[in-house]
Design a protein around this motif. Structure first.
Motif, PDB file in Angstrom:
ATOM      1  N   ASN A 108       9.060  98.351 -12.771  1.00 44.21           N
ATOM      2  CA  ASN A 108       8.458  97.023 -12.904  1.00 44.21           C
ATOM      3  C   ASN A 108       9.008  96.266 -14.104  1.00 44.21           C
ATOM      4  N   TYR A 109      10.174  96.711 -14.539  1.00 45.45           N
ATOM      5  CA  TYR A 109      10.929  95.999 -15.568  1.00 45.45           C
ATOM      6  C   TYR A 109      11.182  94.605 -15.015  1.00 45.45           C
ATOM      7  N   ASP A 110      10.955  93.497 -15.629  1.00 47.74           N
ATOM      8  CA  ASP A 110      10.642  93.378 -17.007  1.00 47.74           C
ATOM      9  C   ASP A 110       9.173  93.001 -17.281  1.00 47.74           C
ATOM     10  N   PHE A 111       8.634  92.053 -16.447  1.00 51.53           N
ATOM     11  CA  PHE A 111       7.292  91.550 -16.776  1.00 51.53           C
ATOM     12  C   PHE A 111       6.206  92.037 -15.815  1.00 51.53           C
ATOM     13  N   GLY A 112       6.528  93.082 -15.034  1.00 51.64           N
ATOM     14  CA  GLY A 112       5.626  93.500 -13.963  1.00 51.64           C
ATOM     15  C   GLY A 112       4.225  93.942 -14.373  1.00 51.64           C
ATOM     16  N   LEU A 113       4.065  94.385 -15.638  1.00 52.44           N
ATOM     17  CA  LEU A 113       2.726  94.829 -16.063  1.00 52.44           C
ATOM     18  C   LEU A 113       2.044  93.810 -16.969  1.00 52.44           C
ATOM     19  N   VAL A 114       2.686  92.669 -17.149  1.00 50.71           N
ATOM     20  CA  VAL A 114       2.157  91.686 -18.101  1.00 50.71           C
ATOM     21  C   VAL A 114       1.014  90.886 -17.480  1.00 50.71           C
ATOM     22  N   THR A 115      -0.022  90.633 -18.290  1.00 52.91           N
ATOM     23  CA  THR A 115      -1.232  89.974 -17.768  1.00 52.91           C
ATOM     24  C   THR A 115      -1.485  88.608 -18.405  1.00 52.91           C
TER      25      THR A 115
END
Ligand code: AMP
Ligand code: ZN
Length: 433
Positions: A69-76
């Motif tokens: 999930n590079y790069d922003f896949g886990l960003v909320t």
């Protein structure tokens, strides 16, 4: 006894667990804003969570999930709320990147400040941060915490050893942060330069970022005449400031108001009882930009289960020294062993200097284990009997501990390779056919 955040650090266990459940629910709700977790948590009803252990109803997150999930896949959060990016120091595969909001940096620095004050260091100290700055979290992590405490902070970074020594002398450094391998090397250079490591004003060392044994800590303490405290963290969980030793030096307090800890069987993922050694699995409880749920750290340790509250008054659980990463385990002639077991033996021999290397090769059908060890110069005075006896003592002690009989080779100080970052202790050539 002084605290950075007495209320948080001494919260009664029932209150701490209540807080964990509340923060866990908030974190899961927040996770739904990320592309990665939105899907994963479709069928989760966090409003039903009653106790911290309910976290086990959620799936694990792995390093591979972060990579995929590079790069922003886990960003909320929206991009313009992110103020910092870091990366893990892993050398293989795609990098894992971690993002922080301004509040995340504040929370992180506060955790590090707790750790610093917990060791007895304070704003009157001069702090030399002898660790690499940049994407690696050890530099900036400790830096921000130390400034928060109000220490005079010297961002000397790693390397240029003679200059490090000069800085220590000129500015009367009292506290340092370094990897155990590098700070031991610094002591050797001090001796070569005609100094006694004890003659400096140093009183406290923060050592971490790589596995090291109790014997190694004691070496560092004896060589410099200081107190050395173990510091544990990883970039996925901010960096330093996850767990740290207090003045009791009886395990590292793990900050449970910000991190929910589980210890699981690394093979099956099943929860282990307190005191059993397994893989640390951690959920962030306060992170905004990039919360992570049930992260498989790959690090092996156990919860210190001595039934006592720590004499320092902190209520947060303590973990043992990190034995290594699950993937550090070597299987040599069918025997499972960790490099830290060999280090423990080596560092108990006063003749052994500070650097060593473990070599695993295949000789015909058999594995061979060679332990290359640097000895102090006084050992090379031509007395071969003395060397033979030491070789046989070390071989025997290692064999008693790990069953496999190693070949022990002696080297002059400074002759084995060194890295300025995390030490590379094992060379395993068996896969290279
Ligand atoms: P990084 O994310 O690059 O900072 O690397 C973090 C990893 O370093 C952890 O997962 C551990 O394997 C290791 N590490 C950090 N601190 C310690 C420590 N005090 N003792 C042993 N290993 C450590
Ligand atoms: Zn304590």
């Amino acid at each position: 006894m002084t605290f950075w955040d007495e209320n948080a650090e001494t919260l009664p266990r029932d209150k701490l667990e209540e807080l964990q459940v509340k923060r866990l629910k908030d974190t899961v709700a927040r996770c739904r804003k990320s592309i990665f977790y939105r899907n994963r948590f479709k069928d989760v009803d966090e409003s039903r969570f009653r106790k911290p252990e309910d976290v086990a109803l959620l799936p694990f997150t792995t390093k591979n999930d972060l990579r995929m999930n590079y790069d922003f896949g886990l960003v909320t959060v929206p991009r313009d709320e992110i103020v910092r990016m870091h990366s893990s120091s892993g050398t293989t595969g795609k990098a894992t990147v971690i993002f922080h909001t301004r509040r995340d940096i504040e929370t992180w620095s506060d955790l590090v400040a707790r750790c610093i004050v917990m060791t007895g260091a304070n704003k009157a100290d001069v702090f030399q941060n002898i660790i690499s700055y940049g994407m690696f979290t050890g530099g900036l992590g400790l830096h921000y915490g130390a400034e928060k405490v109000g220490m005079l902070t010297i961002p000397s970074g790693v390397g240029n050893t003679k200059r490090q020594i000069q800085l220590m002398k000129d500015f009367n450094t009292t506290v340092f942060h370094a990897t155990p391998s590098y700070i031991l090397y610094v002591s050797e250079v001090m001796v070569q330069e005609g100094y006694d490591p004890k003659e400096f004003d140093l009183r406290i060392g923060f050592v971490g970022a790589e596995p090291h044994s109790e014997q190694t800590r004691q070496r560092i303490e004896d060589i410099y005449d200081i107190d050395a405290f173990n510091s544990y963290g990883m970039s996925e969980l901010n960096g330093p400031g996850v767990a740290f030793e207090c003045e009791e030096k009886n395990g590292m307090h793990f900050w449970e108001d910000q991190y929910l800890l589980e210890v699981v069987n690394p093979q099956t993922g099943e929860k282990l009882a307190p005191g059993e050694e397994g893989e640390l699995v951690v959920t962030t409880l306060g992170r905004e930009a990039m919360p992570i749920i049930r992260y498989r750290t790959g690090d092996l340790a156990r919860i210190v289960d001595d039934g006592d509250k720590c004499a320092c008054g902190r209520t947060h659980v303590r973990i043992s020294r990190i034995k290594g990463r699950c993937d550090d385990m070597l299987i040599v002639r069918g025997v499972n062993l960790y490099p830290s077991q060999i280090e423990d033996v080596l560092m108990s021999f006063p003749e052994v200097a500070t650097n060593y290397q473990i070599l695993v090769e295949r000789e015909g059908a058999l594995d061979s284990l060679t332990v290359k060890v640097e000895l102090y110069p006084k050992m090379f005075d031509g007395d071969l009997r003395k060397l033979k006896k030491l070789e046989s003592d070390i071989t025997k002690t290692i064999q008693e501990d790990i069953v496999v009989r190693p070949k022990v080779e002696f080297h002059e100080p400074g002759s084995l390779p060194r890295t300025e970052g995390k030490a590379v202790r094992v060379i395993d050539t068996r896969g290279e056919m």
